[in-house]
Design an enzyme around this catalytic site. Structure first.
Site, mmCIF file in Angstrom:
data_model
loop_
_atom_site.group_PDB
_atom_site.id
_atom_site.type_symbol
_atom_site.label_atom_id
_atom_site.label_comp_id
_atom_site.label_asym_id
_atom_site.label_seq_id
_atom_site.Cartn_x
_atom_site.Cartn_y
_atom_site.Cartn_z
ATOM 1 N N HIS A 46 -0.766 -1.194 1.995
ATOM 2 C CA HIS A 46 -0.652 -1.595 0.596
ATOM 3 C C HIS A 46 -1.383 -2.916 0.340
ATOM 4 O O HIS A 46 -2.043 -3.090 -0.695
ATOM 5 C CB HIS A 46 0.815 -1.774 0.211
ATOM 6 C CG HIS A 46 1.630 -0.522 0.248
ATOM 7 N ND1 HIS A 46 2.576 -0.279 1.216
ATOM 8 C CD2 HIS A 46 1.641 0.569 -0.564
ATOM 9 C CE1 HIS A 46 3.139 0.893 0.995
ATOM 10 N NE2 HIS A 46 2.596 1.429 -0.071
ATOM 11 N N SER A 195 2.385 3.990 7.182
ATOM 12 C CA SER A 195 3.186 4.685 6.179
ATOM 13 C C SER A 195 4.558 4.040 6.114
ATOM 14 O O SER A 195 5.081 3.556 7.135
ATOM 15 C CB SER A 195 3.335 6.168 6.534
ATOM 16 O OG SER A 195 4.305 6.798 5.714
#
Length: 290
Positions: A46, A195
């Site tokens: 991210h 993830s």
């Protein structure tokens, strides 16, 4: 280090972004706003999106919203990791100006909306086959976020390859003026794609999950021999790891996301999904066939 301003309502976000645009207009300049949509539980992948967003514009808005529309019956909506304090601390280091963190009631004031964006045929394949309605829910909330923020650009990760494809197609089909930027998958040293769900893996499962990237690597090494050889090499890597249960493994055309024929030669993408224990992981990689 300054903490980002956390905004929970659409009206407040419009007000703050409007002020930023007005300040830029007074000096004869322009303010480019870039959105990074997330569901929180942020990791290095991210943050790579955030850094790309800074390169694309002047003000970065990160949304944190666990969207109920994209979770089906029996999926992990309630247990999906929520790490707000850690997320804000990480975004402060990345100099994010605004975090838009609305409630479900703010986003869907009349409950689950009857009006949805349809992901079409592609939305029913691969991840869509395993999670019916998931992509309709995802596109609906992305469409809402693009309309709320009206960013010049929005940044997504390639790890969710089918999602990135569908968002780009939606923006093109609906004439949305936001530019969609897709950033390469960020991986651990072993190759495992980062993830939020990796935290569910124990040590043994974490090692086993590396078989997904190993399969993609094997496919790339055998791609010159064509799709059948690439698929066979990838399946062998996954079959060698008993803790990994394959869901799907497919080679698709990058412009249609439909499975290629055995005689296809040219650019392609391999998509893979598998269960490692009770955790479902996905990955993808580009191939050059023949």
């Amino acid at each position: 280090m300054r903490m980002p301003e956390v905004i929970s309502t659409i009206a407040q976000l419009h007000d703050r972004l409007g002020q930023a645009r007005d300040r830029a207009a007074l000096t004869g300049g322009d303010t480019r706003i870039v959105l990074v949509p997330t569901m929180g539980a942020l990791h290095a992948g991210h943050l790579a999106l955030v850094r790309r967003a800074h390169a694309l514009g002047d003000i970065v808005v990160v949304s944190i919203f666990v969207n109920p529309l994209q979770f089906g019956a029996g999926e992990d909506l309630d247990s999906y990791p929520r790490t707000r304090d850690a997320d804000l601390a990480a975004l402060a280091i990345e100099n994010v100006a605004f975090v838009f963190a609305p409630s479900a009631r703010e986003m869907y004031p009349r409950g689950a909306s009857d009006t949805r964006v349809s992901a079409g045929t592609i939305g029913s394949l691969y991840e869509g086959a395993a999670r019916p309605g998931h992509f309709d829910g995802m596109l609906t909330v992305v469409a809402k976020l693009l309309n709320i923020v009206t960013p010049d650009a929005a940044v997504f990760g390639q790890k969710d390859g089918q999602q990135a494809f569908l968002v780009r197609r939606m923006v093109a089909d609906l004439d949305v003026r936001t530019v969609i930027e897709v950033v390469d998958t960020v991986r651990e040293p072993s190759g495992l794609a980062l993830s939020s769900r990796n935290r569910y893996l124990d040590e043994q499962q974490h090692t086993a999950a590396e078989a997904l990237f190993s399969a993609l690597t094997a496919a790339a090494r055998n791609a010159q021999a064509g799709p059948a050889a690439a698929l066979s090499a990838a399946r062998a890597r996954i079959a060698a790891q008993p803790l990994v249960k394959l869901d799907y493994l497919v080679i698709v055309h990058p412009q249609t996301l439909l499975a290629v024929h055995d005689d296809y030669r040219g650019p392609a993408r391999m998509l893979v999904a598998a269960w490692v224990g009770t955790t479902r992981l996905i990955d993808n990689a580009s191939l050059s066939l023949g």
